[in-house]
Design an enzyme around this catalytic site. Structure first.
Site, PDB file in Angstrom:
ATOM      1  N   ARG A 161       0.829  -1.233   0.000  1.00 17.25           N
ATOM      2  CA  ARG A 161       0.000   0.000   0.000  1.00 17.25           C
ATOM      3  C   ARG A 161       0.854   1.270   0.000  1.00 17.25           C
ATOM      4  O   ARG A 161       0.550   2.246   0.697  1.00 17.25           O
ATOM      5  CB  ARG A 161      -0.961   0.028   1.203  1.00 17.25           C
ATOM      6  N   SER A 210     -10.032   0.926   3.831  1.00 20.28           N
ATOM      7  CA  SER A 210      -9.339   0.584   5.075  1.00 20.28           C
ATOM      8  C   SER A 210      -8.741   1.827   5.717  1.00 20.28           C
ATOM      9  O   SER A 210      -8.061   2.617   5.055  1.00 20.28           O
ATOM     10  CB  SER A 210      -8.208  -0.403   4.791  1.00 20.28           C
ATOM     11  N   GLU A 281      -3.722   3.945   6.493  1.00 20.55           N
ATOM     12  CA  GLU A 281      -3.623   3.674   5.051  1.00 20.55           C
ATOM     13  C   GLU A 281      -4.213   4.838   4.263  1.00 20.55           C
ATOM     14  O   GLU A 281      -3.730   5.181   3.183  1.00 20.55           O
ATOM     15  CB  GLU A 281      -4.392   2.379   4.721  1.00 20.55           C
TER      16      GLU A 281
HETATM   17  C1  LIG Z   1     -15.564   0.426  -0.110  1.00 21.87           C
HETATM   18  C2  LIG Z   1     -14.077   0.553  -0.358  1.00 21.87           C
HETATM   19  C3  LIG Z   1     -13.313  -0.592  -0.503  1.00 21.87           C
HETATM   20  C4  LIG Z   1     -11.940  -0.513  -0.724  1.00 21.87           C
HETATM   21  N1  LIG Z   1     -11.211  -1.652  -0.849  1.00 21.87           N
HETATM   22  C5  LIG Z   1      -9.891  -1.580  -1.088  1.00 21.87           C
HETATM   23  C6  LIG Z   1      -9.106  -2.786  -1.240  1.00 21.87           C
HETATM   24  O1  LIG Z   1      -9.596  -3.901  -1.176  1.00 21.87           O
HETATM   25  N2  LIG Z   1      -7.767  -2.646  -1.481  1.00 21.87           N
HETATM   26  C7  LIG Z   1      -7.169  -1.419  -1.569  1.00 21.87           C
HETATM   27  O2  LIG Z   1      -5.957  -1.366  -1.787  1.00 21.87           O
HETATM   28  N3  LIG Z   1      -7.889  -0.285  -1.421  1.00 21.87           N
HETATM   29  C8  LIG Z   1      -9.214  -0.331  -1.190  1.00 21.87           C
HETATM   30  N4  LIG Z   1      -9.938   0.830  -1.032  1.00 21.87           N
HETATM   31  C9  LIG Z   1      -9.243   2.135  -1.064  1.00 21.87           C
HETATM   32  C10 LIG Z   1      -9.180   2.782  -2.449  1.00 21.87           C
HETATM   33  O3  LIG Z   1     -10.278   2.386  -3.239  1.00 21.87           O
HETATM   34  C11 LIG Z   1      -7.868   2.435  -3.182  1.00 21.87           C
HETATM   35  O4  LIG Z   1      -6.754   2.890  -2.464  1.00 21.87           O
HETATM   36  C12 LIG Z   1      -7.852   3.060  -4.584  1.00 21.87           C
HETATM   37  O5  LIG Z   1      -6.762   2.562  -5.307  1.00 21.87           O
HETATM   38  C13 LIG Z   1      -7.781   4.576  -4.544  1.00 21.87           C
HETATM   39  O6  LIG Z   1      -7.947   5.024  -5.873  1.00 21.87           O
HETATM   40  P1  LIG Z   1      -8.517   6.458  -6.229  1.00 21.87           P
HETATM   41  O7  LIG Z   1      -8.379   6.616  -7.664  1.00 21.87           O
HETATM   42  O8  LIG Z   1      -9.891   6.632  -5.645  1.00 21.87           O
HETATM   43  O9  LIG Z   1      -7.480   7.380  -5.478  1.00 21.87           O
HETATM   44  P2  LIG Z   1      -7.784   8.588  -4.504  1.00 21.87           P
HETATM   45  O10 LIG Z   1      -8.419   8.058  -3.258  1.00 21.87           O
HETATM   46  O11 LIG Z   1      -8.481   9.665  -5.218  1.00 21.87           O
HETATM   47  O12 LIG Z   1      -6.302   9.051  -4.153  1.00 21.87           O
HETATM   48  C14 LIG Z   1      -5.431   8.206  -3.412  1.00 21.87           C
HETATM   49  C15 LIG Z   1      -4.003   8.762  -3.560  1.00 21.87           C
HETATM   50  O13 LIG Z   1      -3.608   8.600  -4.914  1.00 21.87           O
HETATM   51  C16 LIG Z   1      -3.266   9.857  -5.497  1.00 21.87           C
HETATM   52  N5  LIG Z   1      -3.717   9.816  -6.887  1.00 21.87           N
HETATM   53  C17 LIG Z   1      -4.923   9.434  -7.364  1.00 21.87           C
HETATM   54  N6  LIG Z   1      -4.928   9.459  -8.709  1.00 21.87           N
HETATM   55  C18 LIG Z   1      -3.697   9.879  -9.087  1.00 21.87           C
HETATM   56  C19 LIG Z   1      -3.076  10.107 -10.354  1.00 21.87           C
HETATM   57  N7  LIG Z   1      -3.698   9.913 -11.529  1.00 21.87           N
HETATM   58  N8  LIG Z   1      -1.799  10.541 -10.357  1.00 21.87           N
HETATM   59  C20 LIG Z   1      -1.123  10.748  -9.195  1.00 21.87           C
HETATM   60  N9  LIG Z   1      -1.667  10.546  -7.985  1.00 21.87           N
HETATM   61  C21 LIG Z   1      -2.931  10.106  -7.934  1.00 21.87           C
HETATM   62  C22 LIG Z   1      -3.987  10.889  -4.641  1.00 21.87           C
HETATM   63  O14 LIG Z   1      -3.341  12.136  -4.668  1.00 21.87           O
HETATM   64  C23 LIG Z   1      -3.926  10.240  -3.258  1.00 21.87           C
HETATM   65  O15 LIG Z   1      -2.694  10.530  -2.636  1.00 21.87           O
HETATM   66  C24 LIG Z   1     -11.319   0.764  -0.809  1.00 21.87           C
HETATM   67  C25 LIG Z   1     -12.107   1.917  -0.685  1.00 21.87           C
HETATM   68  C26 LIG Z   1     -13.466   1.821  -0.455  1.00 21.87           C
HETATM   69  C27 LIG Z   1     -14.274   3.080  -0.321  1.00 21.87           C
END
Ligand SMILES: Cc1cc2nc3c(=O)[nH]c(=O)nc-3n(C[C@H](O)[C@H](O)[C@H](O)COP(=O)(O)OP(=O)(O)OC[C@H]3O[C@@H](n4cnc5c(N)ncnc54)[C@H](O)[C@@H]3O)c2cc1C
Length: 292
Positions: A161, A210, A281
């Site tokens: 992570r 998480s 996380e």
């Molecule tokens: C119901 C639920 C279940 C989940 N289950 C899991 C799971 O099983 N495993 C897991 O690992 N995570 C899980 N997550 C957490 C989350 O979905 C992941 O971490 C996901 O990868 C985040 O992606 P995002 O595009 O929404 O990033 P964001 O939440 O928007 O951003 C996360 C980080 O990434 C950066 N970021 C985003 N996009 C970019 C880009 N294009 N370029 C540079 N930086 C960027 C942001 O600045 C931030 O620091 C879960 C979340 C929820 C709500």
């Protein structure tokens, strides 16, 4: 010139639905837009934060003094090739998975319950069910105000992570290496994983996934906090999920301060009962940190 909006609340950009205004917000849809936005911020010495679906974000109630970017259009498309998938950094995992299944490409199924984007997956090295981004990622195209380049998982420093990426580095494109798999088989795997997920996690509530990383302990963070009696514990509008104790739900009108206060309490109890220092996380955006 790319359209810029002032004062867009982070609450609108995050799945938990909390957080104050961003100084500026833009949705670049092409590489040229993105470069223009980055140059605009650099001229003003303004930080740049890219958000995906905001599914792992907690933003300060006071807001964030930054240009916040959400990649759309060409920067969110997906193209399947021979054993590979090329996705824009803003492409959602759902859209990537759909394209992979249609092309008969397997390996991305583990991401079916991760509600994020390709870029967010790289930043977090997101993972589930024993797989993570580092296992399928060939390279990511990272763009900054100073230029662009393709980085491998090793160059991105992917570990549990974690990546070494910093704000201002925008993941504009991602190349996945996948393997040949029948669409029906992919569908069956995804159906099974989603059913397992729904039974154990609050997938229909406003959360940010998480809260804490799993510690090096026989118990995961969720079991540990459950043992501490924290399920259902509420501060303001934020509640530790009654279904899974490593999730915080916005039970109505929650603020980021409420969620942080719950995290402080959870960490204190885990420290007292298990002698374990939980590490968060969720990514914190703006002038906030988890107080000691
Ligand atoms: C119901 C639920 C279940 C989940 N289950 C899991 C799971 O099983 N495993 C897991 O690992 N995570 C899980 N997550 C957490 C989350 O979905 C992941 O971490 C996901 O990868 C985040 O992606 P995002 O595009 O929404 O990033 P964001 O939440 O928007 O951003 C996360 C980080 O990434 C950066 N970021 C985003 N996009 C970019 C880009 N294009 N370029 C540079 N930086 C960027 C942001 O600045 C931030 O620091 C879960 C979340 C929820 C709500």
């Amino acid at each position: 010139m790319i359209e810029l909006q002032e004062g867009v609340p982070l609450a609108r950009l995050t799945t938990i639905g909390t957080g104050g205004p961003a100084t500026a917000f833009a949705k670049p849809s092409t590489l040229a837009d993105l470069e223009q936005a980055l140059a605009w911020a650099a001229e003003r010495d303004l930080a740049v934060v890219t958000v995906g679906l905001g599914s792992n974000l907690l933003g300060a109630d006071e807001g964030v003094d930054a240009l916040v970017l959400r990649l759309v259009g060409e920067l969110a498309t997906v193209e399947a090739g021979e054993g590979a998938l090329l996705a824009g950094g803003g492409a959602t995992n759902a859209v990537c998975l759909h394209a992979a299944r249609r092309a008969g490409l397997g390996g991305l199924e583990f991401a079916c319950a991760i509600p994020g984007t390709a870029g967010g997956g790289v930043w977090m090295n997101a993972g589930a069910y024993g797989s993570d981004w580092s296992e399928i990622l060939v390279r990511a195209r990272v763009v900054t105000a100073d230029g662009a380049g393709w980085l491998t998982p090793a160059e991105l420093g992917l570990s549990y992570r974690h990546s070494d990426l910093r704000h201002g580095q925008v993941v504009a494109a991602v190349e996945y290496r996948l393997e040949s798999r029948a669409p029906d088989e992919i569908k069956a795997i995804v159906g099974d994983l989603i059913a397992r997920r729904k039974a154990t996690q609050p997938t229909n509530k406003r959360t940010f996934g998480s809260v804490f990383k799993n510690p090096e302990h026989e118990l995961g963070a969720g079991r540990m906090l459950e043992t501490c009696g924290l399920k259902g514990h509420t501060i303001g509008g934020a509640m530790i999920s009654p279904l899974h104790a490593n999730f915080i739900e916005n039970a109505g009108g929650a603020t980021t301060a409420d969620a942080l206060a719950l995290m402080v309490e959870a960490r204190r109890r885990a420290r007292e009962q298990f002698g374990v220092e939980l590490r968060h996380e969720v990514e914190l955006i703006g002038e906030i940190e988890l107080p000691a």
